[in-house]
Design a protein around this motif. Structure first.
Motif, PDB file in Angstrom:
ATOM      1  N   PHE A   1       0.858  -1.181   0.000  1.00 52.32           N
ATOM      2  CA  PHE A   1       0.000   0.000   0.000  1.00 52.32           C
ATOM      3  C   PHE A   1       0.896   1.233   0.000  1.00 52.32           C
ATOM      4  CE2 PHE A   1       0.257  -1.457   4.436  1.00 52.32           C
ATOM      5  CZ  PHE A   1       0.693  -0.333   5.102  1.00 52.32           C
ATOM      6  N   ASN A   2       0.329   2.350  -0.385  1.00 51.58           N
ATOM      7  CA  ASN A   2       1.100   3.585  -0.506  1.00 51.58           C
ATOM      8  C   ASN A   2       0.970   4.444   0.735  1.00 51.58           C
ATOM      9  OD1 ASN A   2       2.060   3.051  -3.125  1.00 51.58           O
ATOM     10  ND2 ASN A   2       0.135   3.725  -4.001  1.00 51.58           N
TER      11      ASN A   2
ATOM     12  N   ALA B   1      12.827  14.613   8.203  1.00 53.22           N
ATOM     13  CA  ALA B   1      13.298  14.690   6.819  1.00 53.22           C
ATOM     14  C   ALA B   1      12.114  15.011   5.908  1.00 53.22           C
ATOM     15  CB  ALA B   1      13.927  13.365   6.423  1.00 53.22           C
ATOM     16  N   PRO B   2      12.379  15.541   4.731  1.00 54.01           N
ATOM     17  CA  PRO B   2      11.279  15.815   3.794  1.00 54.01           C
ATOM     18  C   PRO B   2      10.476  14.545   3.496  1.00 54.01           C
ATOM     19  CG  PRO B   2      13.341  16.761   3.003  1.00 54.01           C
ATOM     20  CD  PRO B   2      13.670  15.927   4.197  1.00 54.01           C
ATOM     21  N   GLU B   3       9.166  14.717   3.310  1.00 53.93           N
ATOM     22  CA  GLU B   3       8.294  13.570   3.017  1.00 53.93           C
ATOM     23  C   GLU B   3       8.657  12.933   1.687  1.00 53.93           C
ATOM     24  OE1 GLU B   3       4.178  14.670   2.975  1.00 53.93           O
ATOM     25  OE2 GLU B   3       3.997  14.434   5.134  1.00 53.93           O
ATOM     26  N   LYS B   4       8.504  11.615   1.656  1.00 56.60           N
ATOM     27  CA  LYS B   4       8.689  10.851   0.423  1.00 56.60           C
ATOM     28  C   LYS B   4       7.441  10.008   0.204  1.00 56.60           C
ATOM     29  CE  LYS B   4      13.653  10.007   0.979  1.00 56.60           C
ATOM     30  NZ  LYS B   4      14.663   8.937   1.085  1.00 56.60           N
ATOM     31  N   ASP B   5       7.041   9.860  -1.049  1.00 55.02           N
ATOM     32  CA  ASP B   5       5.987   8.920  -1.392  1.00 55.02           C
ATOM     33  C   ASP B   5       6.618   7.543  -1.473  1.00 55.02           C
ATOM     34  OD1 ASP B   5       3.919  10.796  -1.583  1.00 55.02           O
ATOM     35  OD2 ASP B   5       4.433  11.275  -3.651  1.00 55.02           O
ATOM     36  N   VAL B   6       6.072   6.592  -0.690  1.00 56.73           N
ATOM     37  CA  VAL B   6       6.651   5.263  -0.628  1.00 56.73           C
ATOM     38  C   VAL B   6       5.577   4.197  -0.824  1.00 56.73           C
ATOM     39  CG1 VAL B   6       8.559   5.967   0.873  1.00 56.73           C
ATOM     40  CG2 VAL B   6       6.435   5.126   1.899  1.00 56.73           C
TER      41      VAL B   6
ATOM     42  N   GLN C   1       2.188   8.106   6.867  1.00 59.09           N
ATOM     43  CA  GLN C   1       0.805   8.555   6.694  1.00 59.09           C
ATOM     44  C   GLN C   1       0.251   7.718   5.548  1.00 59.09           C
ATOM     45  OE1 GLN C   1       0.330  12.581   5.316  1.00 59.09           O
ATOM     46  NE2 GLN C   1      -1.865  12.371   5.164  1.00 59.09           N
ATOM     47  N   VAL C   2      -0.589   6.760   5.878  1.00 60.54           N
ATOM     48  CA  VAL C   2      -1.101   5.818   4.896  1.00 60.54           C
ATOM     49  C   VAL C   2      -2.079   6.529   3.964  1.00 60.54           C
ATOM     50  CG1 VAL C   2      -2.353   3.657   4.597  1.00 60.54           C
ATOM     51  CG2 VAL C   2      -0.744   3.922   6.489  1.00 60.54           C
ATOM     52  N   LEU C   3      -1.952   6.245   2.666  1.00 60.90           N
ATOM     53  CA  LEU C   3      -2.759   6.933   1.668  1.00 60.90           C
ATOM     54  C   LEU C   3      -3.902   6.099   1.113  1.00 60.90           C
ATOM     55  CD1 LEU C   3       0.118   8.633  -0.347  1.00 60.90           C
ATOM     56  CD2 LEU C   3      -1.308   9.634   1.455  1.00 60.90           C
TER      57      LEU C   3
END
Length: 125
Positions: free
Chosen positions: A44-45, A57-62, A100-102
């Motif tokens: 999941f993203n 640290a800056p947010e990353k999409d993972v 933060q789950v998307l």
């Protein structure tokens, strides 16, 4: 004391499904580990904001790929992640609380909410 209101249904699920036979810190950690491993539907993203001694640290999409090993989860619940568009060689380990789950399905979201609730209530392994 916690400012999170007691949720009787969630408390019962935690007591009867997650920590049912837990006698010590390791048992509680493994109860949570196996519950999350069973209930989280990977991948999941999420957005990952790594928190460290020098701040956030800056947010990353993972993409969240799965649970880290059970040995790694004796102090906190950790997952393996990769930056969206990254390769399998770029897998990192992140705390669930740093995500933060998307786009989680309902089973995944309920299990995550159980974990976040437990922490917010001030419970510890």
């Amino acid at each position: 004391m916690s400012n999170v209101e007691l949720d009787a249904n969630r408390e019962e699920r935690i007591k009867s499904e997650i920590l049912v036979d837990a006698e010590d810190k390791e048992d509680r950690a493994m109860g949570w580990y196996y519950y999350l491993d069973d209930c989280l539907n990977f991948p999941f993203n999420a957005k990952w904001a790594k928190k460290g001694r020098k701040g956030i640290a800056p947010e990353k999409d993972v993409e969240v790929l799965g649970m880290a090993t059970d040995e790694e989860c004796l102090r906190d619940m950790l997952v393996e992640i990769v930056e969206v568009g990254g390769s399998d060689d770029d897998v990192e380990v992140a705390k669930l609380t740093d995500l933060q789950v998307l786009d989680a399905d309902s089973d995944t979201q309920e299990a995550l909410d159980d974990w976040y609730y437990w922490l917010a209530r001030g419970y510890k392994f």
